[in-house]
Design an enzyme around this catalytic site. Structure first.
Site, PDB file in Angstrom:
ATOM      1  N   GLU A 118      25.797  38.297  37.501  1.00 47.41           N
ATOM      2  CA  GLU A 118      24.879  38.751  36.445  1.00 47.41           C
ATOM      3  C   GLU A 118      24.169  37.559  35.801  1.00 47.41           C
ATOM      4  OE1 GLU A 118      28.108  41.237  34.765  1.00 47.41           O
ATOM      5  OE2 GLU A 118      26.567  42.767  34.644  1.00 47.41           O
ATOM      6  N   GLU A 138      33.075  44.973  39.633  1.00 48.63           N
ATOM      7  CA  GLU A 138      33.684  45.447  38.385  1.00 48.63           C
ATOM      8  C   GLU A 138      34.390  46.787  38.547  1.00 48.63           C
ATOM      9  OE1 GLU A 138      30.803  43.938  38.554  1.00 48.63           O
ATOM     10  OE2 GLU A 138      30.405  42.720  36.784  1.00 48.63           O
TER      11      GLU A 138
HETATM   12  C1  LIG Z   1      31.039  41.978  32.112  1.00 49.24           C
HETATM   13  C2  LIG Z   1      31.268  41.712  33.546  1.00 49.24           C
HETATM   14  O1  LIG Z   1      30.387  42.510  34.260  1.00 49.24           O
HETATM   15  C3  LIG Z   1      32.672  42.030  33.894  1.00 49.24           C
HETATM   16  C4  LIG Z   1      33.210  41.145  34.943  1.00 49.24           C
HETATM   17  O2  LIG Z   1      32.712  40.120  35.308  1.00 49.24           O
HETATM   18  S1  LIG Z   1      34.674  41.688  35.590  1.00 49.24           S
HETATM   19  C5  LIG Z   1      35.168  40.428  36.705  1.00 49.24           C
HETATM   20  C6  LIG Z   1      34.467  40.536  37.994  1.00 49.24           C
HETATM   21  N1  LIG Z   1      34.989  39.563  38.877  1.00 49.24           N
HETATM   22  C7  LIG Z   1      35.943  39.887  39.774  1.00 49.24           C
HETATM   23  O3  LIG Z   1      36.362  41.009  39.904  1.00 49.24           O
HETATM   24  C8  LIG Z   1      36.448  38.763  40.628  1.00 49.24           C
HETATM   25  C9  LIG Z   1      37.953  38.707  40.599  1.00 49.24           C
HETATM   26  N2  LIG Z   1      38.439  37.588  41.358  1.00 49.24           N
HETATM   27  C10 LIG Z   1      38.489  37.585  42.697  1.00 49.24           C
HETATM   28  O4  LIG Z   1      38.037  38.492  43.364  1.00 49.24           O
HETATM   29  C11 LIG Z   1      39.128  36.404  43.363  1.00 49.24           C
HETATM   30  O5  LIG Z   1      40.020  35.833  42.440  1.00 49.24           O
HETATM   31  C12 LIG Z   1      38.127  35.324  43.825  1.00 49.24           C
HETATM   32  C13 LIG Z   1      37.315  35.878  44.998  1.00 49.24           C
HETATM   33  C14 LIG Z   1      37.194  34.919  42.695  1.00 49.24           C
HETATM   34  C15 LIG Z   1      38.909  34.069  44.263  1.00 49.24           C
HETATM   35  O6  LIG Z   1      39.842  34.438  45.248  1.00 49.24           O
HETATM   36  P1  LIG Z   1      40.971  33.377  45.740  1.00 49.24           P
HETATM   37  O7  LIG Z   1      40.315  32.110  46.083  1.00 49.24           O
HETATM   38  O8  LIG Z   1      41.778  34.075  46.761  1.00 49.24           O
HETATM   39  O9  LIG Z   1      41.840  33.049  44.474  1.00 49.24           O
HETATM   40  P2  LIG Z   1      42.748  34.024  43.612  1.00 49.24           P
HETATM   41  O10 LIG Z   1      44.166  33.716  43.904  1.00 49.24           O
HETATM   42  O11 LIG Z   1      42.301  35.434  43.694  1.00 49.24           O
HETATM   43  O12 LIG Z   1      42.376  33.517  42.135  1.00 49.24           O
HETATM   44  C16 LIG Z   1      42.771  32.222  41.691  1.00 49.24           C
HETATM   45  C17 LIG Z   1      43.286  32.350  40.273  1.00 49.24           C
HETATM   46  O13 LIG Z   1      42.207  32.745  39.432  1.00 49.24           O
HETATM   47  C18 LIG Z   1      42.548  33.914  38.703  1.00 49.24           C
HETATM   48  N3  LIG Z   1      41.315  34.720  38.582  1.00 49.24           N
HETATM   49  C19 LIG Z   1      40.425  34.971  39.542  1.00 49.24           C
HETATM   50  N4  LIG Z   1      39.396  35.711  39.047  1.00 49.24           N
HETATM   51  C20 LIG Z   1      39.669  35.894  37.754  1.00 49.24           C
HETATM   52  C21 LIG Z   1      38.984  36.576  36.700  1.00 49.24           C
HETATM   53  N5  LIG Z   1      37.792  37.179  36.879  1.00 49.24           N
HETATM   54  N6  LIG Z   1      39.563  36.576  35.488  1.00 49.24           N
HETATM   55  C22 LIG Z   1      40.748  35.952  35.273  1.00 49.24           C
HETATM   56  N7  LIG Z   1      41.444  35.291  36.224  1.00 49.24           N
HETATM   57  C23 LIG Z   1      40.890  35.275  37.449  1.00 49.24           C
HETATM   58  C24 LIG Z   1      43.595  34.605  39.572  1.00 49.24           C
HETATM   59  O14 LIG Z   1      44.411  35.474  38.802  1.00 49.24           O
HETATM   60  C25 LIG Z   1      44.365  33.415  40.120  1.00 49.24           C
HETATM   61  O15 LIG Z   1      45.222  32.979  39.084  1.00 49.24           O
HETATM   62  P3  LIG Z   1      46.625  32.291  39.444  1.00 49.24           P
HETATM   63  O16 LIG Z   1      46.298  31.035  40.191  1.00 49.24           O
HETATM   64  O17 LIG Z   1      47.265  32.059  38.120  1.00 49.24           O
HETATM   65  O18 LIG Z   1      47.363  33.305  40.289  1.00 49.24           O
END
Ligand SMILES: C[C@H](O)CC(=O)SCCNC(=O)CCNC(=O)[C@H](O)C(C)(C)COP(=O)(O)OP(=O)(O)OC[C@H]1O[C@@H](n2cnc3c(N)ncnc32)[C@H](O)[C@@H]1OP(=O)(O)O
Length: 724
Positions: A118, A138
């Site tokens: 975004e 999301e």
């Molecule tokens: C208002 C907005 O529209 C709302 C939003 O943005 S909602 C959030 C949307 N974003 C997501 O859904 C992405 C979520 N994250 C992911 O899909 C994956 O973590 C990723 C593709 C970014 C990285 O994957 P990968 O490299 O395998 O690492 P992964 O183990 O998942 O994450 C590394 C660490 O970051 C943390 N983390 C990743 N994304 C995070 C997030 N969005 N918030 C908080 N923590 C997060 C994980 O919990 C993990 O923590 P840890 O080391 O303590 O276990």
């Protein structure tokens, strides 16, 4: 340095007049209140400085931004201070950044997800690497995009594609994003910042268009097309997203923006997304998100500083359905695999199955013919153990025959190097018994895949009390590399998933023998959110498997096995499930299941063998009660596994239930769901049923004790003891 201390943005102004703003919040540069604050300060400075002509936004260490920090969603932990509704989306992003007097370009590597994308869409152009992943995932967390994503994505990639991306939560890679119009150019990682800087200057000097995505209309179709697309999307969502409302809300918000204009859309998005961030569904889905990552952290194993060893060459023993699926999963992740069978005919069939698995990828457009051939070249078929001398990991996937497995493991010990991991894909057999004829118990573990192994996400890694921590660390690493969700569990009959499935099927059989209609059971369980009910599932898996695993449980846990003859009776009459076109259901040529009026006579026969009578309460049982009578025995079994240490954390069983059983993720997993109902309620109902229907329902001591003291089932024993 703690994670908190690193949350910031860094502003560097170059001689070219470009201000580079880098988000620094490892590991994924998630957006927090601190980051927004710092981003806003960096922007203010850049916009205020005379030597700055244009701005480039990027993320540190090759990751643009993983989106909002979701740890505060659904009240998971203390939510950071909230700003005025709409401040970030409208005042900061739209008016402050998109409407700024200096252009911004996003330089994207790694991921730009959720709020990350975004932010990128607010910029006036986006440059990415080919492998960067961009998406709005999301919805898989129970929320909708809340920083303008519902408004800008349709205007950049068109309504249909944007809905597909949001409703499936699937990201696209840079190359595809460029074709879709989401990014403006794809370059190598080395060229990323220079290209973005040049692009930003070009915009500022009117050599490239200055585009505000929010006001584009060229990718939006006619109103008639829009209505049709939205109608279709709503009908799909109603079919697929049972029991949750956020996908329909997302469509409403997109529609608002197209019909009433982007500003109205932004406001509706803000209101809805803030409500959803507090919802119970979000709390459950965020729990699953963190539980999945938590499953990779095994106390006493992953906290010892052990590094995974490189496992380059893997052998799979057995080319049947499971073995070929496992081999497919491995070669798809670029592992060299040896597939061993006992004769040419079986080997040929096994390799054929792997090829067929890949061909289905080609048919779905996920793979080219050329990639198929390259992937197949990683697979080599053999008939003896000679080539096993150089393999790093063996996964045995032959039939469930204890003495055959014992013989195989004894042979493996002779041929494989002493460092080679010896894993079995057994779904029920005790691994110490499998390794009884070896001196290698420390390197024997379970690697239990679910069918079809190249598709199903879960990998149960089973450790015995002899398995070395290094072996578990290596298997966890391989699980992650082949894109599975690994859960480490202890050694017992059925491990975690099948141990939970067993009471699930048994409870259903008990109800049917006492008069509940099986199709009502399947219906209630499907409405609860399972992909199918226990009888439809038994038909799909086939009765041979159900009877064989049933025997194992009967032997191991006789005191709590409900001995119904219904499945063996059906099997005797050559009704073995979907494969014979008849089981609990009848199947037509297109595998469509319909209720079978003949089933009643088999039920009556089973009832008379069990010596039970129809209970009018169970004939007229309410749907909610069906759900409780089927799932509370599963909760009881989960409690036993926690007490026995088969699972070290309740959250691991939540993941096993969601990924292995199909338990609805929006209910958070089996123990999470149970805690939402309360241990007292569950225990008292089980107690009541055990008095009426026998020990199958008897609450185990772990559950009874926690219910008596009012302690959640998910609390670890240490935490529970400190509360006593
Ligand atoms: C208002 C907005 O529209 C709302 C939003 O943005 S909602 C959030 C949307 N974003 C997501 O859904 C992405 C979520 N994250 C992911 O899909 C994956 O973590 C990723 C593709 C970014 C990285 O994957 P990968 O490299 O395998 O690492 P992964 O183990 O998942 O994450 C590394 C660490 O970051 C943390 N983390 C990743 N994304 C995070 C997030 N969005 N918030 C908080 N923590 C997060 C994980 O919990 C993990 O923590 P840890 O080391 O303590 O276990």
């Amino acid at each position: 340095m703690s994670r908190e201390a690193k949350r910031t943005t860094v502003l560097e102004v170059g001689d070219d007049g470009v201000a580079l703003i880098t988000i620094v919040n490892p590991p994924v540069n998630a957006l927090t209140a601190d980051i927004f604050h710092s981003l806003s300060e960096s922007y203010e400075q850049a916009l205020g400085r005379e030597d700055v002509k244009a701005i480039v936004v990027t993320g540190a260490k090759g990751i643009f931004c993983g989106g909002f920090d979701v740890s505060g969603f659904g009240g998971q932990k203390h939510q950071e201070e909230q700003t005025r509704p709409g401040y970030t989306s409208v005042d900061f992003f739209t008016d402050g950044l998109e409407g700024a007097k200096k252009p911004s370009v996003a330089a994207i590597d790694g991921v730009a997800l959720g709020g990350g994308l975004e932010l990128a869409m607010v910029c006036h152009a986006r440059i990415s690497t080919a492998t960067a992943r961009l998406g709005l995932p999301e919805l898989q967390l129970g929320v909708i995009p809340g920083l303008g994503g519902t408004q800008r994505l349709p205007r950049l990639v068109g309504l249909s594609k944007s809905l597909e991306m949001m409703l499936t939560s699937k990201a696209v890679e840079g190359t595809e994003a460029c074709i879709l119009g989401l990014v403006d150019a794809v370059v190598s990682p080395n060229e990323l910042l220079p290209t973005a800087r040049k692009w930003a200057l070009d915009i500022s000097q009117c050599r490239r268009p200055w585009v505000a995505s929010l006001y584009r209309t060229d990718r939006l179709g006619s109103l008639k097309d829009t209505r049709q697309i939205l109608k279709f999307a709503r009908s799909q969502v109603k079919k697929q997203a049972l029991n949750v409302k956020h996908p329909l809300i997302c469509i409403d918000v997109v529609e608002e923006g197209i019909i009433s204009g982007p500003q109205a859309g932004l406001w509706k998005e803000t209101q809805e997304s803030q409500q959803l961030q507090k919802s119970y569904t979000t709390k459950c889905l965020v729990h699953v998100f963190f539980a999945q990552r938590g499953a990779l952290k095994v106390p006493g194993i992953t906290d010892r500083g052990l590094m995974p060893r490189p496992l380059n060459k893997i052998a799979v023993l057995g080319g049947g359905l499971m073995g070929s699926g496992i081999a497919t999963a491995l070669i798809l992740s670029n592992y060299s695999v040896i597939l061993k069978e006992v004769n040419e005919k079986y080997l040929h069939a096994g390799i054929g199955r792997v090829r067929a698995n890949l061909e289905s990828h080609v048919k779905k457009g996920k793979m080219t013919e050329e990639k198929l051939e390259r992937t197949m070249s990683l697979l080599r078929g053999v008939l003896d153990y000679e080539s096993f001398r150089t393999v790093d990991l063996v996964i045995e996937a032959v039939i469930e025959d204890v003495s055959l497995k014992q013989q195989i493991f004894a042979e493996l010990e002779k041929y494989c190097s002493p460092y080679c991991i010896l894993a079995s894909n057994t779904s029920t057999i005790d691994l110490t018994i499998i390794g009884e004829r070896t001196n290698s118990l420390d390197r024997i573990a379970g690697a239990h895949f679910f069918s079809p192994a190249h598709v199903m996400p879960l990998l149960e890694i089973v450790r015995t009390r002899h398995t070395s921590p290094q072996v578990v660390v290596d298997l966890l690493n391989i699980g992650k590399k082949i894109k599975k969700i690994p859960v480490v569990v202890g050694n017992c009959t059925g491990f975690a998933v099948n141990r939970m499935f067993f009471p699930y099927t048994q409870a259903a059989l008990l109800l049917v023998e006492r008069g509940t209609n099986p199709y009502r059971i399947d219906d209630a369980i499907t409405k609860f959110g399972m992909p199918m009910g226990p009888f439809r599932l038994a038909d799909l898996v086939g009765f041979g498997v159900a009877i064989a695993t049933g025997m194992q449980f009967l032997e191991k846990f006789p005191e709590r096995t409900y001995k119904s003859m219904l499945i063996p009776i059906l099997q005797e009459d050559k009704r073995a499930g979907e494969s014979t076109n008849e089981g609990f259901y009848q199947y037509d040529q297109r595998r469509k299941a319909t209720a079978d009026p003949d089933l009643e006579k088999y039920i009556e026969k089973a009832r008379s063998i069990s010596g039970v009578t129809v209970d009018s309460k169970l004939v007229n049982i309410a749907e909610d009660d069906i759900v409780e009578m089927i799932f509370f025995p599963v909760v009881n079994e989960a409690c036993r596994m926690l007490a026995e240490g088969i699972a070290v954390k309740a959250a691991d069983l939540d993941i096993a239930a969601v990924m292995g059983m199909g338990f609805p993720p929006y209910r958070g997993g089996i123990v999470f769901w149970a805690d939402s109902l309360g241990s007292k309620h569950i225990c008292s109902r089980l107690d009541e049923w055990s008095k009426m229907y026998g020990d199958f329902f008897k609450p185990c001591p772990y559950l009874a004790e926690r219910a008596a003291k009012g302690i959640p089932l998910s609390l670890s024993s240490d935490q529970a003891n400190s509360r006593l």
